[in-house]
Design a protein around this motif. Structure first.
Motif, PDB file in Angstrom:
ATOM      1  N   LEU A  29     -40.817 -56.239 -41.074  1.00 28.47           N
ATOM      2  CA  LEU A  29     -40.208 -56.295 -42.408  1.00 28.47           C
ATOM      3  C   LEU A  29     -40.093 -57.745 -42.887  1.00 28.47           C
ATOM      4  CD1 LEU A  29     -37.410 -53.590 -42.042  1.00 28.47           C
ATOM      5  CD2 LEU A  29     -39.464 -53.451 -43.460  1.00 28.47           C
ATOM      6  N   ARG A  30     -39.717 -58.637 -41.992  1.00 25.43           N
ATOM      7  CA  ARG A  30     -39.631 -60.056 -42.372  1.00 25.43           C
ATOM      8  C   ARG A  30     -41.030 -60.619 -42.672  1.00 25.43           C
ATOM      9  NH1 ARG A  30     -35.720 -60.037 -37.848  1.00 25.43           N
ATOM     10  NH2 ARG A  30     -33.612 -60.163 -38.753  1.00 25.43           N
ATOM     11  N   ALA A  31     -42.027 -60.126 -41.931  1.00 23.04           N
ATOM     12  CA  ALA A  31     -43.390 -60.623 -42.119  1.00 23.04           C
ATOM     13  C   ALA A  31     -43.925 -60.311 -43.508  1.00 23.04           C
ATOM     14  CB  ALA A  31     -44.319 -60.027 -41.053  1.00 23.04           C
ATOM     15  N   VAL A  32     -43.448 -59.223 -44.117  1.00 28.05           N
ATOM     16  CA  VAL A  32     -43.906 -58.867 -45.465  1.00 28.05           C
ATOM     17  C   VAL A  32     -42.906 -59.320 -46.525  1.00 28.05           C
ATOM     18  CG1 VAL A  32     -45.419 -56.980 -44.769  1.00 28.05           C
ATOM     19  CG2 VAL A  32     -42.998 -56.519 -45.159  1.00 28.05           C
ATOM     20  N   GLY A  33     -42.081 -60.305 -46.169  1.00 27.41           N
ATOM     21  CA  GLY A  33     -41.259 -60.969 -47.156  1.00 27.41           C
ATOM     22  C   GLY A  33     -39.905 -60.368 -47.437  1.00 27.41           C
ATOM     23  N   SER A  34     -39.478 -59.385 -46.645  1.00 28.32           N
ATOM     24  CA  SER A  34     -38.182 -58.759 -46.885  1.00 28.32           C
ATOM     25  C   SER A  34     -37.067 -59.551 -46.210  1.00 28.32           C
ATOM     26  CB  SER A  34     -38.165 -57.330 -46.329  1.00 28.32           C
ATOM     27  OG  SER A  34     -39.052 -56.507 -47.037  1.00 28.32           O
ATOM     28  N   GLU A  35     -35.905 -59.565 -46.859  1.00 32.56           N
ATOM     29  CA  GLU A  35     -34.696 -60.050 -46.210  1.00 32.56           C
ATOM     30  C   GLU A  35     -34.139 -58.891 -45.397  1.00 32.56           C
ATOM     31  OE1 GLU A  35     -30.135 -61.439 -47.353  1.00 32.56           O
ATOM     32  OE2 GLU A  35     -31.730 -61.608 -48.860  1.00 32.56           O
ATOM     33  N   VAL A  36     -33.795 -59.127 -44.137  1.00 33.13           N
ATOM     34  CA  VAL A  36     -33.337 -58.057 -43.250  1.00 33.13           C
ATOM     35  C   VAL A  36     -31.870 -58.296 -42.879  1.00 33.13           C
ATOM     36  CG1 VAL A  36     -33.673 -56.882 -41.043  1.00 33.13           C
ATOM     37  CG2 VAL A  36     -35.660 -57.694 -42.336  1.00 33.13           C
ATOM     38  N   VAL A  37     -31.035 -57.311 -43.162  1.00 36.09           N
ATOM     39  CA  VAL A  37     -29.625 -57.348 -42.797  1.00 36.09           C
ATOM     40  C   VAL A  37     -29.397 -56.307 -41.712  1.00 36.09           C
ATOM     41  CG1 VAL A  37     -27.259 -57.037 -43.613  1.00 36.09           C
ATOM     42  CG2 VAL A  37     -28.985 -58.069 -45.127  1.00 36.09           C
ATOM     43  N   VAL A  38     -28.899 -56.719 -40.543  1.00 33.40           N
ATOM     44  CA  VAL A  38     -28.738 -55.819 -39.397  1.00 33.40           C
ATOM     45  C   VAL A  38     -27.273 -55.399 -39.269  1.00 33.40           C
ATOM     46  CG1 VAL A  38     -29.094 -55.524 -36.916  1.00 33.40           C
ATOM     47  CG2 VAL A  38     -30.657 -56.973 -38.240  1.00 33.40           C
ATOM     48  N   CYS A  39     -27.051 -54.079 -39.139  1.00 33.79           N
ATOM     49  CA  CYS A  39     -25.702 -53.514 -39.054  1.00 33.79           C
ATOM     50  C   CYS A  39     -25.538 -52.737 -37.743  1.00 33.79           C
ATOM     51  CB  CYS A  39     -25.449 -52.569 -40.225  1.00 33.79           C
ATOM     52  SG  CYS A  39     -25.556 -53.366 -41.834  1.00 33.79           S
ATOM     53  N   PRO A  40     -24.299 -52.568 -37.265  1.00 31.35           N
ATOM     54  CA  PRO A  40     -24.079 -51.791 -36.040  1.00 31.35           C
ATOM     55  C   PRO A  40     -24.400 -50.312 -36.240  1.00 31.35           C
ATOM     56  CG  PRO A  40     -21.982 -52.366 -37.062  1.00 31.35           C
ATOM     57  CD  PRO A  40     -23.041 -53.111 -37.809  1.00 31.35           C
ATOM     58  N   THR A  41     -24.935 -49.681 -35.190  1.00 34.45           N
ATOM     59  CA  THR A  41     -25.287 -48.264 -35.256  1.00 34.45           C
ATOM     60  C   THR A  41     -24.076 -47.364 -35.060  1.00 34.45           C
ATOM     61  OG1 THR A  41     -27.494 -48.720 -34.379  1.00 34.45           O
ATOM     62  CG2 THR A  41     -26.704 -46.465 -34.202  1.00 34.45           C
ATOM     63  N   ASN A  42     -23.272 -47.692 -34.050  1.00 36.44           N
ATOM     64  CA  ASN A  42     -22.231 -46.774 -33.603  1.00 36.44           C
ATOM     65  C   ASN A  42     -20.932 -46.919 -34.392  1.00 36.44           C
ATOM     66  OD1 ASN A  42     -24.070 -45.910 -31.673  1.00 36.44           O
ATOM     67  ND2 ASN A  42     -23.361 -47.412 -30.177  1.00 36.44           N
ATOM     68  N   VAL A  43     -21.046 -46.745 -35.712  1.00 38.49           N
ATOM     69  CA  VAL A  43     -19.866 -46.713 -36.579  1.00 38.49           C
ATOM     70  C   VAL A  43     -20.033 -45.535 -37.538  1.00 38.49           C
ATOM     71  CG1 VAL A  43     -19.385 -49.184 -36.439  1.00 38.49           C
ATOM     72  CG2 VAL A  43     -20.926 -48.331 -38.222  1.00 38.49           C
ATOM     73  N   ASP A  44     -18.931 -45.029 -38.081  1.00 36.61           N
ATOM     74  CA  ASP A  44     -18.986 -43.923 -39.028  1.00 36.61           C
ATOM     75  C   ASP A  44     -19.732 -44.344 -40.287  1.00 36.61           C
ATOM     76  OD1 ASP A  44     -17.522 -42.267 -37.366  1.00 36.61           O
ATOM     77  OD2 ASP A  44     -15.598 -42.883 -38.220  1.00 36.61           O
ATOM     78  N   PRO A  45     -20.377 -43.387 -40.979  1.00 41.30           N
ATOM     79  CA  PRO A  45     -21.088 -43.731 -42.220  1.00 41.30           C
ATOM     80  C   PRO A  45     -20.181 -44.398 -43.253  1.00 41.30           C
ATOM     81  CG  PRO A  45     -21.695 -41.520 -41.495  1.00 41.30           C
ATOM     82  CD  PRO A  45     -20.579 -41.974 -40.606  1.00 41.30           C
ATOM     83  N   GLU A  46     -18.882 -44.003 -43.263  1.00 39.74           N
ATOM     84  CA  GLU A  46     -17.945 -44.566 -44.241  1.00 39.74           C
ATOM     85  C   GLU A  46     -17.453 -45.955 -43.845  1.00 39.74           C
ATOM     86  OE1 GLU A  46     -17.512 -41.616 -42.721  1.00 39.74           O
ATOM     87  OE2 GLU A  46     -18.320 -40.332 -44.319  1.00 39.74           O
ATOM     88  N   ASP A  47     -17.686 -46.346 -42.607  1.00 43.93           N
ATOM     89  CA  ASP A  47     -17.256 -47.661 -42.144  1.00 43.93           C
ATOM     90  C   ASP A  47     -17.942 -48.741 -42.984  1.00 43.93           C
ATOM     91  OD1 ASP A  47     -17.299 -50.181 -40.512  1.00 43.93           O
ATOM     92  OD2 ASP A  47     -16.265 -48.918 -39.044  1.00 43.93           O
ATOM     93  N   PRO A  48     -17.202 -49.741 -43.467  1.00 42.65           N
ATOM     94  CA  PRO A  48     -17.829 -50.787 -44.296  1.00 42.65           C
ATOM     95  C   PRO A  48     -18.938 -51.556 -43.590  1.00 42.65           C
ATOM     96  CG  PRO A  48     -15.560 -51.372 -43.690  1.00 42.65           C
ATOM     97  CD  PRO A  48     -15.744 -49.936 -43.325  1.00 42.65           C
ATOM     98  N   ARG A  49     -18.996 -51.472 -42.240  1.00 41.11           N
ATOM     99  CA  ARG A  49     -20.050 -52.163 -41.500  1.00 41.11           C
ATOM    100  C   ARG A  49     -21.331 -51.337 -41.391  1.00 41.11           C
ATOM    101  NH1 ARG A  49     -17.235 -52.737 -35.986  1.00 41.11           N
ATOM    102  NH2 ARG A  49     -16.465 -50.700 -36.709  1.00 41.11           N
ATOM    103  N   SER A  50     -21.258 -50.026 -41.680  1.00 40.70           N
ATOM    104  CA  SER A  50     -22.422 -49.166 -41.515  1.00 40.70           C
ATOM    105  C   SER A  50     -23.538 -49.562 -42.468  1.00 40.70           C
ATOM    106  CB  SER A  50     -22.050 -47.704 -41.764  1.00 40.70           C
ATOM    107  OG  SER A  50     -21.921 -47.442 -43.152  1.00 40.70           O
ATOM    108  N   TYR A  51     -24.758 -49.156 -42.127  1.00 42.14           N
ATOM    109  CA  TYR A  51     -25.847 -49.570 -43.000  1.00 42.14           C
ATOM    110  C   TYR A  51     -25.865 -48.783 -44.299  1.00 42.14           C
ATOM    111  CZ  TYR A  51     -29.536 -46.006 -41.834  1.00 42.14           C
ATOM    112  OH  TYR A  51     -30.299 -44.876 -41.689  1.00 42.14           O
ATOM    113  N   TYR A  52     -25.202 -47.633 -44.330  1.00 46.84           N
ATOM    114  CA  TYR A  52     -25.026 -46.922 -45.599  1.00 46.84           C
ATOM    115  C   TYR A  52     -24.108 -47.740 -46.519  1.00 46.84           C
ATOM    116  CZ  TYR A  52     -26.316 -42.989 -42.500  1.00 46.84           C
ATOM    117  OH  TYR A  52     -26.929 -42.180 -41.584  1.00 46.84           O
ATOM    118  N   SER A  53     -22.930 -48.088 -45.991  1.00 49.16           N
ATOM    119  CA  SER A  53     -21.936 -48.815 -46.792  1.00 49.16           C
ATOM    120  C   SER A  53     -22.420 -50.205 -47.179  1.00 49.16           C
ATOM    121  CB  SER A  53     -20.615 -48.929 -46.016  1.00 49.16           C
ATOM    122  OG  SER A  53     -20.093 -47.651 -45.701  1.00 49.16           O
ATOM    123  N   THR A  54     -23.075 -50.882 -46.238  1.00 53.62           N
ATOM    124  CA  THR A  54     -23.562 -52.234 -46.518  1.00 53.62           C
ATOM    125  C   THR A  54     -24.608 -52.230 -47.627  1.00 53.62           C
ATOM    126  OG1 THR A  54     -23.130 -52.899 -44.222  1.00 53.62           O
ATOM    127  CG2 THR A  54     -24.635 -54.286 -45.503  1.00 53.62           C
TER     128      THR A  54
END
Length: 454
Positions: A106-131
């Motif tokens: 993803l970085r190789a094709v010019g995307s900015e990549v933001v990595v989030c923790p897996t083991n959190v609830d979807p509603e957790d502000p750290r989840s990749y859904y919420s982020t």
């Protein structure tokens, strides 16, 4: 001359390939819809382009804008290709369980990549859904894709993948089998095929730790079924709007181990270098056959999502597989139990050293027990339980010599001792066994080694 105007013009029209070795005992014809031939090496290129074009038409994605999406990697790749050609910025929000290769690509094709923790609830502000949602709110002139609920996801497969499968099988397809994540592929393809022939069966492949199978069978969203799993790209802890359960005839669940093992088998036995969800899909198909779902006149199409290059550090890495107990190894004698760490030195502590030294060594080497030695050889042992009891009796135990808190030395067995004999020596009071390697050298067998052999 025959050429595409840009790379997006090569999306779709992927080949159908007959499967042979892994399905030799099945009564039916099994065909693989081979989606790695898309330019981003996955089926997600189809819906990524559709979602972008529909957003442009609706006016929600404006020139010079930023595309933001939570992705397991493949949708991000498809969106990134579209962003390059159409002049958008791309931010991919990805969970930390995804392979490093996906993040690097993803970085190789010019995307900015933001990595989030897996083991959190979807509603957790750290989840990749919420982020993803938060970044979309904070970023000017941005568009949050939301592939889980975006109807263009299903639309892409209803308009392209489904018709291709129908035409390539000359309308003879009787079953469609595919891993389910966002639901776009199974719902879009399934809707098209059932429109052409209501008798076509549509089977979803789920994973343990996901809610799909039970919800389909009972209508219950069971949070107790949600727990971390390794398989990438399929299964969810939410119910995306794109999962049309009325189109799906049923699910079968595949374990993480089977998914990984069959991903490797596809490469070695079919010459198909594919991603993790492909292993789930082919194992799931074999499980459905064991349930008697297929007959001699059936034409079964299984869709393979993505390419194996994104998993070379995982399923295609022996060390990664071995660490998770995914490589079937034959354990018969004591020497077999230590073969995965025989190259590492035996960590010991001297009788006159302080307890603090043993604690430091446990922390450094991530171990729970240490043999104690003096000039004559192994004379005792110390483990976490010993140290805990000693600390409860004396808070200053860290400055106490090991000889004052050590327990009895661990039992010693020969390299040829059978595993049943070794197992009997591991008890509540005794957490390890030493293997005599000869010439005064020893190695250690722990409870962890015994569990790995089960």
């Amino acid at each position: 001359m025959n050429y595409a105007e840009n790379i997006l013009g090569t999306i779709g029209n992927t080949p159908m390939v007959k499967m042979n070795a892994l399905v030799k005992d099945l009564p039916c014809l099994v065909l693989a819809k081979y989606e790695t031939f898309n330019p981003g090496n996955s089926v997600k290129d189809r819906m990524a382009l559709q979602m972008v074009e529909d957003a442009e038409a609706a006016g929600v994605l404006k020139p010079g804008g930023t595309i933001i999406e939570g992705t397991s990697g493949n949708t991000g790749m498809g969106l990134a290709l579209a962003a390059i050609i159409k002049g958008y910025k791309m931010i991919c929000v990805i969970s930390d369980k995804q392979s490093k290769e996906k993040m690097d690509i993803l970085r190789a094709v010019g995307s900015e990549v933001v990595v989030c923790p897996t083991n959190v609830d979807p509603e957790d502000p750290r989840s990749y859904y919420s982020t993803s949602k938060r970044l979309a709110e904070e970023t000017p002139n941005s568009w949050y894709v939301n592939q889980y609920d975006n109807p263009s996801n299903c639309k892409a497969h209803f308009n392209s993948t489904g018709p291709e499968i129908w035409d390539q099988t000359e309308g003879k397809v009787t079953h469609f089998v595919v891993g389910v994540g966002t639901g776009g592929t199974i719902s879009g393809v399934g809707s098209y095929l059932k429109m052409k022939n209501p008798n076509v069966k549509v089977w979803g492949i789920d994973t343990y730790g996901s809610v799909f199978k039970k919800y389909k069978e009972t209508g219950i969203f069971d949070e107790n079924e949600i727990y971390p799993y390794i398989t990438e790209g399929i299964g969810e802890d939410i119910l995306p709007l794109n999962v049309n359960f009325s189109v799906i005839d049923g699910f079968t669940k595949v374990t993480d181990k089977d998914a990984a093992v069959y991903t490797r088998r596809l490469a070695k036995e079919e010459g198909m270098f594919l991603g993790n969800s492909a292993g789930s899909a082919i194992k799931g198909l074999l499980q459905l056959n064991e349930e008697g779902k297929f007959g001699p006149d059936d034409v079964v199409v299984v869709l393979f999502h993505d390419h194996g290059s994104r998993y070379v550090g995982k399923m295609f890495n022996d060390d990664w597989m071995r660490e998770r107990g995914f490589l079937d190894q034959e354990y018969k004698v004591a020497s077999d139990l230590i073969k995965n760490h025989i190259d590492k030195p035996l960590i010991t502590v001297k009788t006159e050293e302080l307890v603090s030294h043993a604690i430091e060594r446990m922390r450094e080497f991530k171990i729970s027990q240490i043999p104690v030695e003096d000039t004559t050889g192994i004379v005792g042992s110390v483990d976490e339980a010993d140290l805990f009891r000693a600390y409860m009796e004396n808070n200053d135990v860290a400055d106490t010599p090991i000889k004052d808190v050590m327990g009895a030395p661990y039992p010693v067995v020969q390299k040829t001792a059978v595993i049943s004999e070794v197992s009997k020596l591991i008890t509540k009071e005794n957490n390890a066994v030493l293997v005599d390697l000869g010439e005064g050298k020893h190695h250690i067998i722990t409870k962890h080694d015994i569990i790995n052999a089960i």
